[in-house]
Design a protein around this motif. Structure first.
Motif, PDB file in Angstrom:
ATOM      1  N   GLY A  57      50.421  40.542  39.796  1.00  0.00           N
ATOM      2  CA  GLY A  57      50.069  39.506  40.848  1.00  0.00           C
ATOM      3  C   GLY A  57      50.673  38.273  40.824  1.00  0.00           C
ATOM      4  O   GLY A  57      51.027  37.576  42.211  1.00  0.00           O
ATOM      5  N   HIS A  58      51.153  37.790  39.924  1.00  0.00           N
ATOM      6  CA  HIS A  58      51.937  36.561  39.685  1.00  0.00           C
ATOM      7  C   HIS A  58      53.314  36.840  40.437  1.00  0.00           C
ATOM      8  O   HIS A  58      53.683  36.052  41.096  1.00  0.00           O
ATOM      9  N   GLU A  59      53.880  37.957  40.042  1.00  0.00           N
ATOM     10  CA  GLU A  59      55.310  38.086  40.690  1.00  0.00           C
ATOM     11  C   GLU A  59      55.276  38.037  42.072  1.00  0.00           C
ATOM     12  O   GLU A  59      56.046  37.760  42.792  1.00  0.00           O
ATOM     13  N   TRP A  60      54.140  38.803  42.723  1.00  0.00           N
ATOM     14  CA  TRP A  60      54.174  39.268  44.081  1.00  0.00           C
ATOM     15  C   TRP A  60      53.763  37.671  44.667  1.00  0.00           C
ATOM     16  O   TRP A  60      54.557  37.456  45.715  1.00  0.00           O
ATOM     17  N   ARG A  61      52.768  37.079  44.153  1.00  0.00           N
ATOM     18  CA  ARG A  61      52.605  35.841  44.996  1.00  0.00           C
ATOM     19  C   ARG A  61      53.836  34.743  44.778  1.00  0.00           C
ATOM     20  O   ARG A  61      54.262  33.959  45.581  1.00  0.00           O
ATOM     21  N   GLY A  62      54.463  34.898  43.459  1.00  0.00           N
ATOM     22  CA  GLY A  62      55.866  34.079  43.368  1.00  0.00           C
ATOM     23  C   GLY A  62      56.669  34.233  44.334  1.00  0.00           C
ATOM     24  O   GLY A  62      57.582  33.339  44.787  1.00  0.00           O
ATOM     25  N   PHE A  63      56.982  35.667  44.442  1.00  0.00           N
ATOM     26  CA  PHE A  63      58.124  35.966  45.587  1.00  0.00           C
ATOM     27  C   PHE A  63      57.775  35.281  46.850  1.00  0.00           C
ATOM     28  O   PHE A  63      58.501  34.781  47.545  1.00  0.00           O
ATOM     29  N   ILE A  82      65.122  34.813  38.114  1.00  0.00           N
ATOM     30  CA  ILE A  82      65.251  35.202  36.420  1.00  0.00           C
ATOM     31  C   ILE A  82      64.089  33.936  35.823  1.00  0.00           C
ATOM     32  O   ILE A  82      64.110  32.840  36.176  1.00  0.00           O
ATOM     33  N   ARG A  83      63.539  34.656  34.876  1.00  0.00           N
ATOM     34  CA  ARG A  83      62.508  33.936  34.112  1.00  0.00           C
ATOM     35  C   ARG A  83      62.936  33.946  32.730  1.00  0.00           C
ATOM     36  O   ARG A  83      63.141  34.957  32.105  1.00  0.00           O
ATOM     37  N   VAL A  84      62.903  32.757  31.932  1.00  0.00           N
ATOM     38  CA  VAL A  84      63.517  32.860  30.715  1.00  0.00           C
ATOM     39  C   VAL A  84      62.163  32.752  29.489  1.00  0.00           C
ATOM     40  O   VAL A  84      61.200  31.604  29.944  1.00  0.00           O
ATOM     41  N   PHE A  85      62.031  33.526  28.792  1.00  0.00           N
ATOM     42  CA  PHE A  85      60.941  33.245  27.699  1.00  0.00           C
ATOM     43  C   PHE A  85      61.634  33.211  26.427  1.00  0.00           C
ATOM     44  O   PHE A  85      62.733  33.664  26.067  1.00  0.00           O
ATOM     45  N   GLU A  86      60.813  32.822  25.115  1.00  0.00           N
ATOM     46  CA  GLU A  86      61.309  32.891  23.858  1.00  0.00           C
ATOM     47  C   GLU A  86      61.689  34.199  23.564  1.00  0.00           C
ATOM     48  O   GLU A  86      62.502  34.127  22.663  1.00  0.00           O
ATOM     49  N   ASN A  87      61.165  35.379  23.743  1.00  0.00           N
ATOM     50  CA  ASN A  87      61.472  36.485  23.317  1.00  0.00           C
ATOM     51  C   ASN A  87      62.163  37.586  24.328  1.00  0.00           C
ATOM     52  O   ASN A  87      62.410  38.777  24.137  1.00  0.00           O
ATOM     53  N   GLY A  88      62.690  36.930  25.468  1.00  0.00           N
ATOM     54  CA  GLY A  88      63.466  37.868  26.398  1.00  0.00           C
ATOM     55  C   GLY A  88      63.339  37.268  27.686  1.00  0.00           C
ATOM     56  O   GLY A  88      62.854  36.100  27.972  1.00  0.00           O
ATOM     57  N   PHE A  89      63.960  37.828  28.727  1.00  0.00           N
ATOM     58  CA  PHE A  89      63.932  37.451  30.084  1.00  0.00           C
ATOM     59  C   PHE A  89      63.223  38.396  31.189  1.00  0.00           C
ATOM     60  O   PHE A  89      63.093  39.509  30.768  1.00  0.00           O
ATOM     61  N   LEU A  90      62.878  37.759  32.197  1.00  0.00           N
ATOM     62  CA  LEU A  90      62.417  38.759  33.316  1.00  0.00           C
ATOM     63  C   LEU A  90      63.098  38.490  34.666  1.00  0.00           C
ATOM     64  O   LEU A  90      63.635  37.308  34.818  1.00  0.00           O
ATOM     65  N   ILE A  91      63.553  39.415  35.463  1.00  0.00           N
ATOM     66  CA  ILE A  91      64.285  39.633  36.354  1.00  0.00           C
ATOM     67  C   ILE A  91      63.484  40.326  37.396  1.00  0.00           C
ATOM     68  O   ILE A  91      62.889  41.265  37.166  1.00  0.00           O
ATOM     69  N   ARG A  92      63.429  39.426  38.710  1.00  0.00           N
ATOM     70  CA  ARG A  92      62.369  39.982  39.902  1.00  0.00           C
ATOM     71  C   ARG A  92      63.311  40.093  40.922  1.00  0.00           C
ATOM     72  O   ARG A  92      63.886  39.230  41.340  1.00  0.00           O
ATOM     73  N   VAL A  93      63.455  41.279  41.449  1.00  0.00           N
ATOM     74  CA  VAL A  93      64.057  41.566  42.727  1.00  0.00           C
ATOM     75  C   VAL A  93      62.968  42.152  43.693  1.00  0.00           C
ATOM     76  O   VAL A  93      62.422  43.098  43.406  1.00  0.00           O
ATOM     77  N   THR A  94      62.650  41.596  44.566  1.00  0.00           N
ATOM     78  CA  THR A  94      61.652  41.874  45.601  1.00  0.00           C
ATOM     79  C   THR A  94      61.989  41.633  47.186  1.00  0.00           C
ATOM     80  O   THR A  94      62.526  41.014  47.482  1.00  0.00           O
ATOM     81  N   SER A  95      61.503  42.711  47.944  1.00  0.00           N
ATOM     82  CA  SER A  95      61.636  42.776  49.460  1.00  0.00           C
ATOM     83  C   SER A  95      60.325  42.515  50.061  1.00  0.00           C
ATOM     84  O   SER A  95      59.134  42.193  49.236  1.00  0.00           O
ATOM     85  N   ASP A  96      60.122  42.552  51.310  1.00  0.00           N
ATOM     86  CA  ASP A  96      58.782  42.322  51.895  1.00  0.00           C
ATOM     87  C   ASP A  96      57.743  43.401  51.529  1.00  0.00           C
ATOM     88  O   ASP A  96      56.757  43.098  51.637  1.00  0.00           O
TER      89      ASP A  96
END
Length: 129
Positions: A57-63, A82-96
Motif C-alpha cells: 500500500g505504501h509503495e503504490w501510494r508512494g509511486f 531507492i530507499r535506504v534502511f539500517e539493514n538493507g535497501f529497497l528499490i521500487r520500479v513501477t508503471s501505471d
C-alpha cells in the motif's frame, strides 16, 4: 514462492532477472498491482513475518504521489525509487498498472541502475504482450 497473480514463467523471469542483476545481495522480490501482490522470492535466511500488505500500500501510494508531484518538472520523468534502511535497501520500479520492489543488502548506485533497467525492461515487455 509464486501464488498465481503472474504466470509462472513471468514470475520466474522477474526472479531470475533480479538474481542476475544483484547476485547474493538479493533479499526479496515482490510484484504488486494496486489491488494485489505476490512475493516472488525471499532469501531463506530471512523471516517471513513482514507486513507485506502495508508495504505494498505504501509503495503504490508512494509511486502515485511521487509521479504526480514531479510531473512536468525539470528533473524529467520518474524512473525508480531507492530507499535506504539500517539493514538493507529497497528499490521500487513501477508503471501505471504494476510494480516490483526488490530488497537487497548493500549495492552501488551502478548496481541499482542496472537492476532498475532490467526490471523496467521486464515490465515493458509484459505490457506490450
Amino acid at each position: 514462492m509464486a501464488s498465481g497473480l503472474l504466470p509462472a514463467e513471468t514470475a520466474d523471469q522477474i526472479e531470475t532477472t533480479c538474481r542476475t542483476a544483484v547476485g547474493d545481495s538479493l533479499r526479496s522480490v515482490m510484484y504488486f498491482t494496486r489491488d494485489d501482490y505476490e512475493q516472488l522470492y525471499l532469501r531463506e535466511d530471512l523471516e517471513r513475518d513482514a507486513d507485506l500488505s502495508t508495504f505494498i500500500g505504501h509503495e503504490w501510494r508512494g509511486f502515485k504521489t511521487t509521479q504526480t508531484a514531479y510531473e512536468g518538472s525539470e528533473l524529467g520523468d520518474y524512473q525508480y525509487t531507492i530507499r535506504v534502511f539500517e539493514n538493507g535497501f529497497l528499490i521500487r520500479v513501477t508503471s501505471d498498472r504494476e510494480g516490483i520492489f526488490v530488497t537487497t543488502d548493500g549495492l552501488t548506485i551502478k548496481d541499482f541502475e542496472e537492476l532498475a533497467t532490467a526490471i523496467s525492461t521486464v515490465l515493458e515487455e509484459r505490457n506490450r504482450a
